[in-house]
Design a protein around this motif. Structure first.
Motif, PDB file in Angstrom:
ATOM      1  N   SER A  50       0.840  -1.194   0.000  1.00  0.00           N
ATOM      2  CA  SER A  50       0.000   0.000   0.000  1.00  0.00           C
ATOM      3  C   SER A  50       0.872   1.239   0.000  1.00  0.00           C
ATOM      4  N   ASP A  51       0.321   2.362  -0.519  1.00  0.00           N
ATOM      5  CA  ASP A  51       1.038   3.618  -0.379  1.00  0.00           C
ATOM      6  C   ASP A  51       0.899   4.182   1.026  1.00  0.00           C
ATOM      7  N   LEU A  52       0.108   3.538   1.886  1.00  0.00           N
ATOM      8  CA  LEU A  52       0.063   3.815   3.321  1.00  0.00           C
ATOM      9  C   LEU A  52       0.779   2.664   4.016  1.00  0.00           C
ATOM     10  N   SER A  53       1.999   2.869   4.453  1.00  0.00           N
ATOM     11  CA  SER A  53       2.826   1.763   4.942  1.00  0.00           C
ATOM     12  C   SER A  53       2.193   1.020   6.111  1.00  0.00           C
ATOM     13  N   SER A  54       1.401   1.701   6.927  1.00  0.00           N
ATOM     14  CA  SER A  54       0.783   1.055   8.081  1.00  0.00           C
ATOM     15  C   SER A  54      -0.269   0.022   7.675  1.00  0.00           C
ATOM     16  N   ARG A  55      -0.668   0.022   6.397  1.00  0.00           N
ATOM     17  CA  ARG A  55      -1.694  -0.902   5.934  1.00  0.00           C
ATOM     18  C   ARG A  55      -1.106  -2.039   5.080  1.00  0.00           C
ATOM     19  N   GLU A  56       0.203  -2.252   5.176  1.00  0.00           N
ATOM     20  CA  GLU A  56       0.853  -3.376   4.520  1.00  0.00           C
ATOM     21  C   GLU A  56       0.939  -4.548   5.491  1.00  0.00           C
ATOM     22  N   TYR A  57       0.816  -5.762   4.960  1.00  0.00           N
ATOM     23  CA  TYR A  57       0.932  -6.941   5.825  1.00  0.00           C
ATOM     24  C   TYR A  57       1.194  -8.172   4.977  1.00  0.00           C
ATOM     25  N   SER A  58       1.594  -9.245   5.641  1.00  0.00           N
ATOM     26  CA  SER A  58       1.632 -10.582   5.048  1.00  0.00           C
ATOM     27  C   SER A  58       1.045 -11.556   6.061  1.00  0.00           C
ATOM     28  N   GLN A  59       0.431 -12.613   5.558  1.00  0.00           N
ATOM     29  CA  GLN A  59      -0.178 -13.607   6.436  1.00  0.00           C
ATOM     30  C   GLN A  59      -0.017 -14.993   5.839  1.00  0.00           C
ATOM     31  N   ASN A  60       0.259 -15.983   6.687  1.00  0.00           N
ATOM     32  CA  ASN A  60       0.323 -17.385   6.301  1.00  0.00           C
ATOM     33  C   ASN A  60      -0.706 -18.173   7.099  1.00  0.00           C
ATOM     34  N   LEU A  61      -1.367 -19.103   6.425  1.00  0.00           N
ATOM     35  CA  LEU A  61      -2.331 -19.988   7.072  1.00  0.00           C
ATOM     36  C   LEU A  61      -2.035 -21.416   6.643  1.00  0.00           C
ATOM     37  N   ILE A  62      -1.939 -22.323   7.619  1.00  0.00           N
ATOM     38  CA  ILE A  62      -1.756 -23.749   7.377  1.00  0.00           C
ATOM     39  C   ILE A  62      -2.880 -24.480   8.095  1.00  0.00           C
ATOM     40  N   GLY A  63      -3.572 -25.374   7.376  1.00  0.00           N
ATOM     41  CA  GLY A  63      -4.720 -26.034   7.981  1.00  0.00           C
ATOM     42  C   GLY A  63      -4.842 -27.493   7.625  1.00  0.00           C
ATOM     43  N   LEU A  64      -5.532 -28.233   8.493  1.00  0.00           N
ATOM     44  CA  LEU A  64      -5.891 -29.636   8.277  1.00  0.00           C
ATOM     45  C   LEU A  64      -7.410 -29.733   8.354  1.00  0.00           C
ATOM     46  N   ILE A  65      -8.026 -30.404   7.356  1.00  0.00           N
ATOM     47  CA  ILE A  65      -9.480 -30.494   7.266  1.00  0.00           C
ATOM     48  C   ILE A  65      -9.884 -31.962   7.236  1.00  0.00           C
ATOM     49  N   LEU A  66     -10.798 -32.350   8.139  1.00  0.00           N
ATOM     50  CA  LEU A  66     -11.364 -33.688   8.154  1.00  0.00           C
ATOM     51  C   LEU A  66     -12.858 -33.586   7.837  1.00  0.00           C
ATOM     52  N   THR A  67     -13.323 -34.375   6.874  1.00  0.00           N
ATOM     53  CA  THR A  67     -14.709 -34.320   6.424  1.00  0.00           C
ATOM     54  C   THR A  67     -15.282 -35.727   6.366  1.00  0.00           C
ATOM     55  N   TYR A  68     -16.504 -35.896   6.897  1.00  0.00           N
ATOM     56  CA  TYR A  68     -17.132 -37.220   6.896  1.00  0.00           C
ATOM     57  C   TYR A  68     -18.596 -37.095   6.522  1.00  0.00           C
ATOM     58  N   PRO A  69     -18.973 -37.415   5.275  1.00  0.00           N
ATOM     59  CA  PRO A  69     -20.383 -37.389   4.896  1.00  0.00           C
ATOM     60  C   PRO A  69     -21.106 -38.632   5.401  1.00  0.00           C
ATOM     61  N   PHE A  70     -22.236 -38.438   6.063  1.00  0.00           N
ATOM     62  CA  PHE A  70     -23.044 -39.561   6.519  1.00  0.00           C
ATOM     63  C   PHE A  70     -23.928 -40.023   5.359  1.00  0.00           C
TER      64      PHE A  70
END
Length: 447
Positions: free
Chosen positions: A426-446
């Motif tokens: 951003s041209d507004l430095s306070s509004r710059e960021y980076s984010q990482n997300l790591i996830g595990l998903i378990l799904t069970y259809p009945f």
């Protein structure tokens, strides 16, 4: 006051529509998609795009072609409970995520481990051979293990109740669609906040007239947004959304014609300006075969703002819009899509956002039971301008990419690994960021 983009389904391809937050269409979809595949697709597309908007309508095939696959898919669709012709599929899932910057701050930010239990309900009831009642509801809850103040209810994007009926050459659809927005990292214009959003509910109807060489549709929706906390109450609004489109089949594979839309947005509070939006342009669809579809839109749009804000000076906006959407089933094991374009949409602390975007995605099955889905989404946007007074004025670049790898691990139990990276400049430095997300998903259809 935090910056919160006012957006609808953030994972849908945009067509540059001026009433781009709640335009839905009637389209037949396969009903027997594997539950884990469907759930992972939801996760990917929720993350793949930050811009709101959907197609005005979808060029339907002749009914004689469409009804038979629908009947077949209903008979083969999985279900948990069945009585008569009514079928209900119940699919619980549990996702566990680690996020390194939940508050989207410039320097590090808060880390947390998040549990996301979810219950997905998919129901269908064919009222007759031509009429189908269906609903999809995904209800979950986000539990932050270290920062419980961010715990929140979650409704999966795409939750809906919908009824289709045929009358001679007309297809009528009545629907109520709702979803809950809670993840700021999926919104390009948002920064420096961990939780924002609220509930969108869109109710309306559409009518499609199919004459083979001429396809016409009219649509109306009423949309309400209710913020998830008083801090975002200034986003509470009601909108009337209109759409119209006529397609002429100049070739068996080519459909072209004019499109138009209008929006009338009124806010409960007086931070943002009420507005009236208009859009008019042309669209084209080309289907050179069963597996490839190209669609383009181009035209001109405007937002005319009323002087209803106590903080922002209203400035009317005019811009051209354009988009190109491509979907291609390259092989039985690999398909991809690509969306790119330019749009003008409503903003949050600024009345409007102008943005360029590109969003490719892939779906690949390298092994019989392994599925890989990936996406990349880039947006360059400008929100507000100096003459507006006290609102935010910013130019930003937002990049998101990620993947989900899934496979069955034990009977109907499916497991998936998810990764997402978001980077904002951003041209507004306070509004710059980076984010990482790591996830595990378990799904069970009945079933």
């Amino acid at each position: 006051m935090p910056l919160v983009e006012q957006a609808e389904h953030p994972w849908q391809p945009d067509t540059g529509s001026v009433c781009n937050r709640a335009q839905y269409r009637f389209v037949r979809r396969p009903l027997a998609q594997p539950a884990c595949e469907c759930f992972c697709a939801i996760l990917l597309f929720c993350a793949a795009s930050s811009a709101p908007g959907q197609e005005l309508f979808h060029a339907t095939l002749p009914r004689t072609v469409e009804i038979e696959p629908l009947t077949t898919s209903l008979q083969s669709a999985p279900y948990t409970f069945k009585t008569g012709d009514f079928r209900l599929l119940v699919t619980p899932s549990l996702e566990a995520d680690w996020v390194d910057n939940i508050d989207l701050s410039q320097n590090g930010g808060l880390q947390d481990f998040i549990l996301r239990p979810l219950l997905q309900l998919d129901g269908t009831y064919p009222v007759s051979q031509l009429n189908l009642l269906q609903f999809k509801v995904g209800i979950g809850y986000d539990i932050y293990t270290e920062h419980s103040q961010f715990d929140a209810l979650r409704l999966v994007s795409g939750s809906q109740v919908s009824f289709d009926t045929y009358v001679k050459d007309f297809v009528f659809n009545v629907h109520d669609r709702f979803h809950y927005i809670e993840d700021p990292a999926e919104q390009a214009a948002v920064a420096t906040t961990a939780v924002f959003g609220g509930m969108y509910n869109t109710a309306g109807l559409s009518a499609t007239w199919d004459q083979q060489d001429l396809l016409m549709e009219l649509g109306y929706d009423h949309e309400n947004f209710v913020a998830n906390s008083g801090a975002y109450g200034y986003l509470n609004e009601g909108s009337e959304l209109l759409s119209a489109r006529a397609g002429f089949r100049i070739h068996p594979q080519i459909l072209v014609g004019p499109e138009a839309g209008g929006s009338f947005t009124r806010y409960d509070q007086h931070f943002l300006n009420d507005s009236t939006g208009y859009r008019a342009g042309l669209f084209g669809q080309w289907r050179p075969g069963r597996y490839l579809k190209l669609e383009g839109h181009a035209g001109y749009q405007a937002y005319l703002f009323d002087q209803t804000s106590s903080a922002l000076r209203a400035i009317d906006q005019y811009a051209w819009y354009g988009s190109l959407i491509a979907t291609h089933q390259l092989t039985d094991f690999f398909n991809y899509s690509l969306g790119a374009g330019r749009e003008l949409r409503l903003g949050s602390e600024a009345d409007f956002i102008k943005a360029w975007y590109v969003r490719p995605a892939i779906n690949w099955r390298p092994l019989n039971e392994v599925q890989v889905q990936g996406y990349l989404s880039f947006e360059h946007g400008d929100q507000g301008q100096a003459q507006q007074g006290g609102g935010v004025v910013e130019t930003y670049d937002w990049l998101g990419f990620g993947f989900v790898v899934s496979r069955p691990v034990l009977g109907r139990l499916n497991a998936a690994i998810r990764y997402r990276h978001t980077l904002r400049g951003s041209d507004l430095s306070s509004r710059e960021y980076s984010q990482n997300l790591i996830g595990l998903i378990l799904t069970y259809p009945f079933q």
